[in-house]
Write an enzyme that holds these catalytic residues in place. Sequence first.
Site, PDB file in Angstrom:
ATOM      1  N   ARG A 166       4.005 -16.258  37.763  1.00 46.54           N
ATOM      2  CA  ARG A 166       5.286 -16.613  38.370  1.00 46.54           C
ATOM      3  C   ARG A 166       5.167 -16.692  39.888  1.00 46.54           C
ATOM      4  O   ARG A 166       5.784 -17.530  40.524  1.00 46.54           O
ATOM      5  CB  ARG A 166       6.350 -15.573  38.004  1.00 46.54           C
ATOM      6  CG  ARG A 166       7.714 -15.925  38.554  1.00 46.54           C
ATOM      7  CD  ARG A 166       8.787 -14.968  38.074  1.00 46.54           C
ATOM      8  NE  ARG A 166       9.200 -14.082  39.124  1.00 46.54           N
ATOM      9  CZ  ARG A 166      10.172 -14.339  39.985  1.00 46.54           C
ATOM     10  NH1 ARG A 166      10.842 -15.449  39.913  1.00 46.54           N
ATOM     11  NH2 ARG A 166      10.479 -13.479  40.926  1.00 46.54           N
ATOM     12  N   CYS A 170      -9.345  32.800  34.226  1.00 45.82           N
ATOM     13  CA  CYS A 170      -9.227  34.214  34.536  1.00 45.82           C
ATOM     14  C   CYS A 170      -9.671  34.938  33.280  1.00 45.82           C
ATOM     15  O   CYS A 170      -9.073  34.755  32.216  1.00 45.82           O
ATOM     16  CB  CYS A 170      -7.774  34.569  34.870  1.00 45.82           C
ATOM     17  SG  CYS A 170      -7.474  36.354  34.796  1.00 45.82           S
ATOM     18  N   CYS A 182      -8.225  35.162  40.399  1.00 48.27           N
ATOM     19  CA  CYS A 182      -6.974  34.835  39.708  1.00 48.27           C
ATOM     20  C   CYS A 182      -5.787  35.199  40.601  1.00 48.27           C
ATOM     21  O   CYS A 182      -5.696  36.332  41.062  1.00 48.27           O
ATOM     22  CB  CYS A 182      -6.887  35.596  38.395  1.00 48.27           C
ATOM     23  SG  CYS A 182      -5.268  35.441  37.611  1.00 48.27           S
ATOM     24  N   ASP A 229     -12.316  -9.047   8.972  1.00 51.11           N
ATOM     25  CA  ASP A 229     -12.953  -9.423  10.231  1.00 51.11           C
ATOM     26  C   ASP A 229     -14.320 -10.070  10.028  1.00 51.11           C
ATOM     27  O   ASP A 229     -14.684 -11.018  10.720  1.00 51.11           O
ATOM     28  CB  ASP A 229     -13.108  -8.189  11.132  1.00 51.11           C
ATOM     29  CG  ASP A 229     -11.759  -7.679  11.605  1.00 51.11           C
ATOM     30  OD1 ASP A 229     -10.734  -8.301  11.224  1.00 51.11           O
ATOM     31  OD2 ASP A 229     -11.722  -6.674  12.333  1.00 51.11           O
ATOM     32  N   LYS A 278      21.285 -11.886  26.965  1.00 55.66           N
ATOM     33  CA  LYS A 278      21.444 -13.314  27.233  1.00 55.66           C
ATOM     34  C   LYS A 278      22.612 -13.872  26.423  1.00 55.66           C
ATOM     35  O   LYS A 278      22.858 -13.421  25.308  1.00 55.66           O
ATOM     36  CB  LYS A 278      20.166 -14.071  26.824  1.00 55.66           C
ATOM     37  CG  LYS A 278      18.922 -13.598  27.558  1.00 55.66           C
ATOM     38  CD  LYS A 278      17.658 -14.236  27.013  1.00 55.66           C
ATOM     39  CE  LYS A 278      16.445 -13.686  27.767  1.00 55.66           C
ATOM     40  NZ  LYS A 278      15.169 -14.136  27.234  1.00 55.66           N
ATOM     41  N   GLU A 292       5.968 -13.200  28.950  1.00 55.80           N
ATOM     42  CA  GLU A 292       5.394 -12.046  29.629  1.00 55.80           C
ATOM     43  C   GLU A 292       3.997 -11.774  29.079  1.00 55.80           C
ATOM     44  O   GLU A 292       3.806 -11.740  27.862  1.00 55.80           O
ATOM     45  CB  GLU A 292       6.309 -10.830  29.387  1.00 55.80           C
ATOM     46  CG  GLU A 292       6.159  -9.724  30.391  1.00 55.80           C
ATOM     47  CD  GLU A 292       6.966  -9.938  31.673  1.00 55.80           C
ATOM     48  OE1 GLU A 292       7.569 -11.027  31.854  1.00 55.80           O
ATOM     49  OE2 GLU A 292       6.971  -9.014  32.505  1.00 55.80           O
ATOM     50  N   ASP A 313       7.495  -4.895  30.153  1.00 53.01           N
ATOM     51  CA  ASP A 313       7.066  -4.595  31.514  1.00 53.01           C
ATOM     52  C   ASP A 313       5.646  -5.097  31.713  1.00 53.01           C
ATOM     53  O   ASP A 313       4.678  -4.354  31.574  1.00 53.01           O
ATOM     54  CB  ASP A 313       7.149  -3.085  31.759  1.00 53.01           C
ATOM     55  CG  ASP A 313       7.113  -2.768  33.232  1.00 53.01           C
ATOM     56  OD1 ASP A 313       7.169  -3.707  34.044  1.00 53.01           O
ATOM     57  OD2 ASP A 313       7.029  -1.580  33.572  1.00 53.01           O
ATOM     58  N   GLU A 321      17.296  -8.451  23.986  1.00 54.83           N
ATOM     59  CA  GLU A 321      15.855  -8.415  23.700  1.00 54.83           C
ATOM     60  C   GLU A 321      15.203  -7.291  24.488  1.00 54.83           C
ATOM     61  O   GLU A 321      15.715  -6.901  25.527  1.00 54.83           O
ATOM     62  CB  GLU A 321      15.180  -9.709  24.197  1.00 54.83           C
ATOM     63  CG  GLU A 321      15.754 -10.944  23.637  1.00 54.83           C
ATOM     64  CD  GLU A 321      15.174 -12.209  24.270  1.00 54.83           C
ATOM     65  OE1 GLU A 321      14.585 -12.132  25.377  1.00 54.83           O
ATOM     66  OE2 GLU A 321      15.321 -13.260  23.650  1.00 54.83           O
ATOM     67  N   SER A 356      14.481 -15.175  38.556  1.00 52.87           N
ATOM     68  CA  SER A 356      14.361 -13.772  38.205  1.00 52.87           C
ATOM     69  C   SER A 356      15.666 -13.356  37.518  1.00 52.87           C
ATOM     70  O   SER A 356      16.515 -14.206  37.250  1.00 52.87           O
ATOM     71  CB  SER A 356      14.122 -12.994  39.486  1.00 52.87           C
ATOM     72  OG  SER A 356      14.105 -11.643  39.199  1.00 52.87           O
ATOM     73  N   TYR A 383     -13.974 -13.630   9.115  1.00 47.55           N
ATOM     74  CA  TYR A 383     -13.551 -14.386  10.290  1.00 47.55           C
ATOM     75  C   TYR A 383     -14.758 -14.665  11.181  1.00 47.55           C
ATOM     76  O   TYR A 383     -14.992 -15.787  11.616  1.00 47.55           O
ATOM     77  CB  TYR A 383     -12.480 -13.588  11.038  1.00 47.55           C
ATOM     78  CG  TYR A 383     -12.075 -14.199  12.356  1.00 47.55           C
ATOM     79  CD1 TYR A 383     -11.084 -15.178  12.409  1.00 47.55           C
ATOM     80  CD2 TYR A 383     -12.682 -13.794  13.545  1.00 47.55           C
ATOM     81  CE1 TYR A 383     -10.709 -15.747  13.622  1.00 47.55           C
ATOM     82  CE2 TYR A 383     -12.321 -14.357  14.760  1.00 47.55           C
ATOM     83  CZ  TYR A 383     -11.338 -15.326  14.798  1.00 47.55           C
ATOM     84  OH  TYR A 383     -10.973 -15.888  15.989  1.00 47.55           O
ATOM     85  N   ASP A 384     -15.550 -13.613  11.412  1.00 46.90           N
ATOM     86  CA  ASP A 384     -16.739 -13.763  12.261  1.00 46.90           C
ATOM     87  C   ASP A 384     -17.688 -14.813  11.694  1.00 46.90           C
ATOM     88  O   ASP A 384     -18.319 -15.565  12.433  1.00 46.90           O
ATOM     89  CB  ASP A 384     -17.479 -12.425  12.397  1.00 46.90           C
ATOM     90  CG  ASP A 384     -16.658 -11.420  13.191  1.00 46.90           C
ATOM     91  OD1 ASP A 384     -15.725 -11.855  13.905  1.00 46.90           O
ATOM     92  OD2 ASP A 384     -16.925 -10.208  13.078  1.00 46.90           O
ATOM     93  N   TYR A 433       4.237 -12.800  25.091  1.00 42.68           N
ATOM     94  CA  TYR A 433       5.511 -12.973  24.394  1.00 42.68           C
ATOM     95  C   TYR A 433       6.323 -14.033  25.120  1.00 42.68           C
ATOM     96  O   TYR A 433       6.622 -13.884  26.310  1.00 42.68           O
ATOM     97  CB  TYR A 433       6.299 -11.657  24.380  1.00 42.68           C
ATOM     98  CG  TYR A 433       5.745 -10.676  23.379  1.00 42.68           C
ATOM     99  CD1 TYR A 433       6.234 -10.643  22.090  1.00 42.68           C
ATOM    100  CD2 TYR A 433       4.706  -9.816  23.735  1.00 42.68           C
ATOM    101  CE1 TYR A 433       5.710  -9.765  21.154  1.00 42.68           C
ATOM    102  CE2 TYR A 433       4.172  -8.931  22.806  1.00 42.68           C
ATOM    103  CZ  TYR A 433       4.682  -8.914  21.517  1.00 42.68           C
ATOM    104  OH  TYR A 433       4.160  -8.058  20.596  1.00 42.68           O
TER     105      TYR A 433
HETATM  106  S1  IVH Z   1      14.306 -13.913  30.607  1.00 44.87           S
HETATM  107  C1  IVH Z   1      15.626 -17.186  33.605  1.00 44.87           C
HETATM  108  N1  IVH Z   1      13.468 -12.204  28.805  1.00 44.87           N
HETATM  109  O1  IVH Z   1      11.788  -9.609  33.522  1.00 44.87           O
HETATM  110  C2  IVH Z   1      15.419 -16.039  32.714  1.00 44.87           C
HETATM  111  N2  IVH Z   1      12.662 -11.955  31.024  1.00 44.87           N
HETATM  112  O2  IVH Z   1      13.199  -8.739  35.932  1.00 44.87           O
HETATM  113  C3  IVH Z   1      14.006 -15.643  32.635  1.00 44.87           C
HETATM  114  N3  IVH Z   1      11.064 -10.124  31.314  1.00 44.87           N
HETATM  115  O3  IVH Z   1      10.810 -12.278  35.574  1.00 44.87           O
HETATM  116  C4  IVH Z   1      13.746 -14.263  32.240  1.00 44.87           C
HETATM  117  N4  IVH Z   1      11.042  -9.474  29.217  1.00 44.87           N
HETATM  118  O4  IVH Z   1       9.143 -11.359  33.840  1.00 44.87           O
HETATM  119  C5  IVH Z   1      13.416 -12.577  30.099  1.00 44.87           C
HETATM  120  N5  IVH Z   1      12.794 -10.780  27.093  1.00 44.87           N
HETATM  121  C6  IVH Z   1      12.734 -11.166  28.369  1.00 44.87           C
HETATM  122  C7  IVH Z   1      11.910 -10.500  29.308  1.00 44.87           C
HETATM  123  C8  IVH Z   1      11.911 -10.924  30.641  1.00 44.87           C
HETATM  124  C9  IVH Z   1      10.542  -9.266  30.426  1.00 44.87           C
HETATM  125  C10 IVH Z   1      10.741 -10.123  32.757  1.00 44.87           C
HETATM  126  C11 IVH Z   1      10.441 -11.470  33.343  1.00 44.87           C
HETATM  127  C12 IVH Z   1      11.396 -11.619  34.483  1.00 44.87           C
HETATM  128  C13 IVH Z   1      11.714 -10.209  34.792  1.00 44.87           C
HETATM  129  C14 IVH Z   1      13.004 -10.057  35.561  1.00 44.87           C
END
Ligand code: IVH
Length: 678
Positions: free
Chosen positions: A146, A435, A417, A41, A299, A182, A127, A123, A90, A44-45, A232
């Site tokens: 979004r 107590c 108590c 570090d 997917k 995300e 959250d 994947e 979504s 880097y600094d 990510y």
């Molecule tokens: S794919 C069109 N991959 O989950 C497909 N979404 O409940 C686009 N999310 O709005 C989404 N991890 O915010 C995808 N590995 C992942 C994800 C992911 C988290 C979220 C994303 C999406 C929401 C849907």
Amino acid sequence: MSKPDATPDAATDARRAAELRRAIAHHDWRYHVLDRPEIADVEYDRLVRELQAIEARRPELVTPDSPTQRVSGQPREGFATVAHDPPLLSLDNSFDEKELREWHARLLSHLGVETLPGDLVVEPKFDGLSCKLLFEEGRLVVGATRGSGSEGEDVTANVRTIRSIPLALRGDVPRRLDVRGEVVIRRDHFEKFNAELLARGEETYANPRNLAAGTLRQLDARITAARPLEFYAYALGRVEGGPPLTSHSQALEWLEGLGLKTPRPFSKKGDLEAVLARYRELEAGRDAFPIELDGVVVKVDDLALQARLGFRSKSPRWAQAFKFAARQATTRIAEITIQVGRNGTLTPVARLEPVALAGVTITNATLHNQDEIARLGVKIGDTVLIQRAGDVIPKVVQVIESKRTGAESDFTFPTACPACGTPVVKEADLVALRCPNERCPARVKRRIEHFVARGAMDVEGLGEKLIGQLVDGGIVKSPADLYGLTRDVLVDLERMGEKSAANVLANLEASKTRPFANFLFALGVPEIGEAAAEAIAHPFGTLEALREATVESVRSIHGIGPRAAESLVGFLQSDAGRALLDELARRGVAPRRVERGQGRLEGKTFLFTGTLGKLTRAEAESRVKSQGGSLLSGVSARLSYLVVGEKPGSKLKKAQELKVAVLDETQFLELLEKGPAP
Ligand code: IVH
């Protein structure tokens, strides 16, 4: 050679600035994307300071993608709106295996095939907060939330502060790249941040997602910069001038090459069964995962198949979210009661209207102490957000004030108590009320429950109900009394037959020679938890030696602080402590000395999976520890042995992949007897 204080000429500065920018961007990528820094570090600094110095004397050299330009100076008034074209869709959700299989069947029927011609990818589902980034000619130009899907907020200034997002992409950059992903904050950073808020008396965030969202939507990007968000990338939007791509996994690999983080290191490819196996694995490892996950995303990998499947109005047909059981839920507090702990601490407990959470029905949640009640502002009758993670006791996270009706009432802490009526005391430096009555029946019950628990004396068959009867009947007043129990006394109790009585007595007998560390932990001395007991047991070896200990000698043990040392020696020298130890010895309790360093399993690591037949998990683990071995929580190359019982989980497969030695229970017992082969 130029003098050290001579200012370099403009051309030299320009060259050096470009070099430094490249170097810093490279190290940002190594550190924040790959998690594999190459320099310390401080070095880097030093690079950053050198670049800052050049840019200060030659402002004309500052470029928008300079690493010094991540944080913009001025807070803004509000966010501009960004239209998403095409809209950010979504995902449709499955909540159980059956629903996911139905989704899969729909895929097949839509494609008119019997089996899917190609892989699925699974994947982690992060959250956090869904965002879109736009890179033009490799430069980050827009970052947006979004929002509604068709339009979001322009949070470019904030997104620029996220170190895992490159301001300039690496390598062969496309003309245009829209990427979705995300924004998250790691769980440990979330906990630390909340602890700081708490210490300042400020309101805390209910979960990492709320903190990430609150941070990304700060009008002052300097605040965003101070909180370690991560990004990510998990999907492509519009791309112009990129390479030909045929699969989702290939697309993510390409994004990684451009310098972005993706979920690929945690994902798996395969058929539906492989997807389900990975789902179970990620769900089981959820608490160990550094980022909060709310499920997995499945997917179709092949992009041509994706195109054939297409979209429904709000979500793609080729992807499906498969959610984990929720960890937070809302319910109402029907009542607040007080629980008395073994050391007398009074803990307020919220009695809840039953609510299903992560597979179990929750009826109670802890409120910790009166400060916590004040901090949360919680009243009886309030609707609250509760949370449960792993085996942790559910806790109340937040009051939902909008649900107040006016019928809620304040909770006042009792002054006596609730179990024995003794006036409660508040210790000077502690938050909790206590107590002080050592003979308080509630305290005695808790003390006995602790004494016989796993990791302590481990006496199976002595549950809460039985202990309640023994204490309320005046039969047992201290742990030592357990060893005076007889068949005749036991069979007279409710729900006790000959067989269970014999069992309890045999288990008590066996517990007399538990390892010294277990015994020490079982005593339930304040500040002496399992780890402290283990640390103290070894250097002292026996109870006789420990009884002579001074605060100094205990404090000199690695990992033992002054509070623990004082507490233990105070107990050993107190009348009550001495009497208890004498009485236990008189009843034949003689903890076993376990030498560390001489154990057969010294340096060996173990992990158990599945149900063992002869030993309980706790016994097996304690046998490993008592012979100098240690336990790991997951399969890795560091693991010496995986011990497999009935119905092993996914750990077995992983151990086989890593060529870790696998033992069944018989082989494990043999190893305990004979030690590992030389
Ligand atoms: S794919 C069109 N991959 O989950 C497909 N979404 O409940 C686009 N999310 O709005 C989404 N991890 O915010 C995808 N590995 C992942 C994800 C992911 C988290 C979220 C994303 C999406 C929401 C849907």
